[in-house]
Design an enzyme around this catalytic site. Structure first.
Site, PDB file in Angstrom:
ATOM      1  NE  ARG A  46      -2.913   0.210   3.226  1.00  0.00           N
ATOM      2  CZ  ARG A  46      -2.319   0.605   4.351  1.00  0.00           C
ATOM      3  NH1 ARG A  46      -1.488   1.594   4.545  1.00  0.00           N
ATOM      4  NH2 ARG A  46      -2.298  -0.359   5.156  1.00  0.00           N
ATOM      5  CE1 TYR A  98     -15.690  11.892 -15.892  1.00  0.00           C
ATOM      6  CE2 TYR A  98     -15.344  11.930 -13.506  1.00  0.00           C
ATOM      7  CZ  TYR A  98     -15.729  11.143 -14.748  1.00  0.00           C
ATOM      8  OH  TYR A  98     -15.915  10.022 -14.716  1.00  0.00           O
ATOM      9  CG  ASP A 170      -8.890  16.848 -14.405  1.00  0.00           C
ATOM     10  OD1 ASP A 170      -8.310  16.263 -15.422  1.00  0.00           O
ATOM     11  OD2 ASP A 170      -9.944  16.296 -13.992  1.00  0.00           O
ATOM     12  CE  LYS A 195     -11.870   8.826 -18.372  1.00  0.00           C
ATOM     13  NZ  LYS A 195     -12.054  10.031 -17.555  1.00  0.00           N
TER      14      LYS A 195
END
Ligand SMILES: *Cc1c(COP(=O)(O)O)cnc(C)c1O
Length: 379
Positions: A46, A98, A170, A195
């Site tokens: 992690r 978004y 972003d 993306k």
């Protein structure tokens, strides 16, 4: 080293034990220690994993920045940024975000006492006017989704520095191939690596990039403490994607530019949104801060009814009707019933998002095939 070389090599060296040219997928949760606390740099996956480290270094290099941190999705990365703040803190965000980002801000973080204002960031004065005593961050997307509005990054940097607040960009739509906000002075860049960076519609992921050592440490603490990390195979797939980012973006942009131009000249279309068109209100700023206008094109048919738009997007063959974007294959969608369904109608209308808007993620197929497909579907 130049961009396309870094895309292939940054963060990656042949495996010292076998010479394997590709970064191994380290499917391990823990790492053996010599003595308590004495180890080779990894303790638990992690906190850190070598495949993830390679991707984090690769993405940092592509943004010409010092640090990268990877997350399980773009929204998990967004969530980590918001956890820098506390109850009472205020955020100014663009009004054409978004849909999932808007939902996370208003339906999760607002509950914990954070405050958000959404303004048209293409007009810098509106951002200035919305900033108050408790404002800690300005959050922008440029180009925006789905209207492809352009915000002046240099102007946002100037405003945020003057007020000593964070600027987050972003950069999912532009990718570091076309636009590098950190180099322009932004504090944090966010990516949905799902993306263009992944690029093949086969993996979900997110990333934060920064050159600020203190921010990096605070975000790495959140990454480990909250635990929304990507698995090593996800990191491997994304790393494979970034190797071809430069060549893919070249074709995405070329195809999208041609399609936008062709749609604009078509009498069956009323409006085309593409920052590469001279008619686009953000064209001049886009030319200044982007090296090409990207692979996303939105448009409205002359018959501006929602039902007509829904029929058109169901009639294409090569353009597949699906959410998401940035993969090698072309996609088509109807934002208000798909990607942007979570945004309340009055907010959508205020942002100028028509019920009849159609969004394309133009892929890297043959341009003539793509045009023929759209031509037949427009009818
Ligand atoms: C998809 C997307 C996100 C969210 O990323 P996920 O990987 O789906 O969580 C954030 N911003 C933009 C611009 C996006 O397109």
């Amino acid at each position: 080293m130049k961009f396309s070389t870094r895309a292939i090599h940054a963060g990656q060296t042949p495996d010292p034990t076998t010479g394997a040219i590709m970064t191994p997928v380290y499917l391990t949760s823990t790492y053996v220690q010599q003595n308590p606390g004495i180890h080779l740099g990894y303790e638990y996956s992690r906190t850190g994993n070598p495949t993830r480290t390679a991707l984090e270094q690769n993405l940092a290099s592509l943004e010409d920045a010092s640090h990268g941190l990877c997350f399980a999705s773009g929204l998990a990365a967004t969530d980590a940024v918001l956890k820098l703040f506390q109850s009472g803190d205020h955020v100014v965000a663009g009004d054409d975000l978004y849909g999932g980002t808007h939902r996370l801000f208003t339906q999760i973080f607002q509950k914990f006492g954070m405050q958000f204002d959404f303004v048209d960031a293409t007009d810098p004065q509106r951002v200035v006017d919305a900033i108050g005593e408790s404002t800690r961050m300005v959050w922008i997307e440029t180009p925006t989704n789905p209207l492809l509005k352009i915000t002046d990054i240099a102007e946002m940097v100037r405003i945020c520095r003057e007020k000593s607040i964070l600027l987050v960009v972003d950069n999912t739509f532009a990718t570091p191939c076309l636009q590098q906000p950190i180099s322009m002075g932004a504090d944090i860049v966010l990516h949905s690596t799902t993306k263009y960076l992944g690029g093949h519609s086969d993996v979900v992921g997110g990333a934060l990039i920064t050159s600020d050592d203190d921010l990096r440490d605070r975000l790495a603490f959140i990454q480990n403490a909250a635990g929304a990390i990507p698995g090593p195979l996800d990191c491997f797939l994304t790393l494979r994607g970034t190797k071809t980012l430069d060549v893919r973006m070249e074709r995405h942009c070329k195809n999208a530019e041609q399609i936008a131009q062709w749609l604009q000249d078509d009498p069956r279309i009323s409006t085309v949104y593409y920052p590469g068109l001279e008619s686009h209100p953000g064209h001049e700023i886009a030319c200044r801060q982007m090296s090409a206008a990207g692979g996303m094109v939105s448009f409205v048919l002359v018959d501006e009814s929602e039902s007509h738009a829904r029929e058109m997007v169901s009639r294409t063959n090569i353009f597949k009707l699906a959410e998401s974007l940035g993969g090698v294959e072309s996609l088509i969608e109807h934002p208000i019933s798909m990607t942007h369904g979570a945004i309340p109608a009055e907010v959508r209308q205020k942002a100028g998002l028509s019920d009849a808007l159609i969004r394309l993620s133009v892929g890297i197929e043959d341009l003539e095939d793509l045009k023929e497909d759209l031509d037949a579907a427009i009818g």
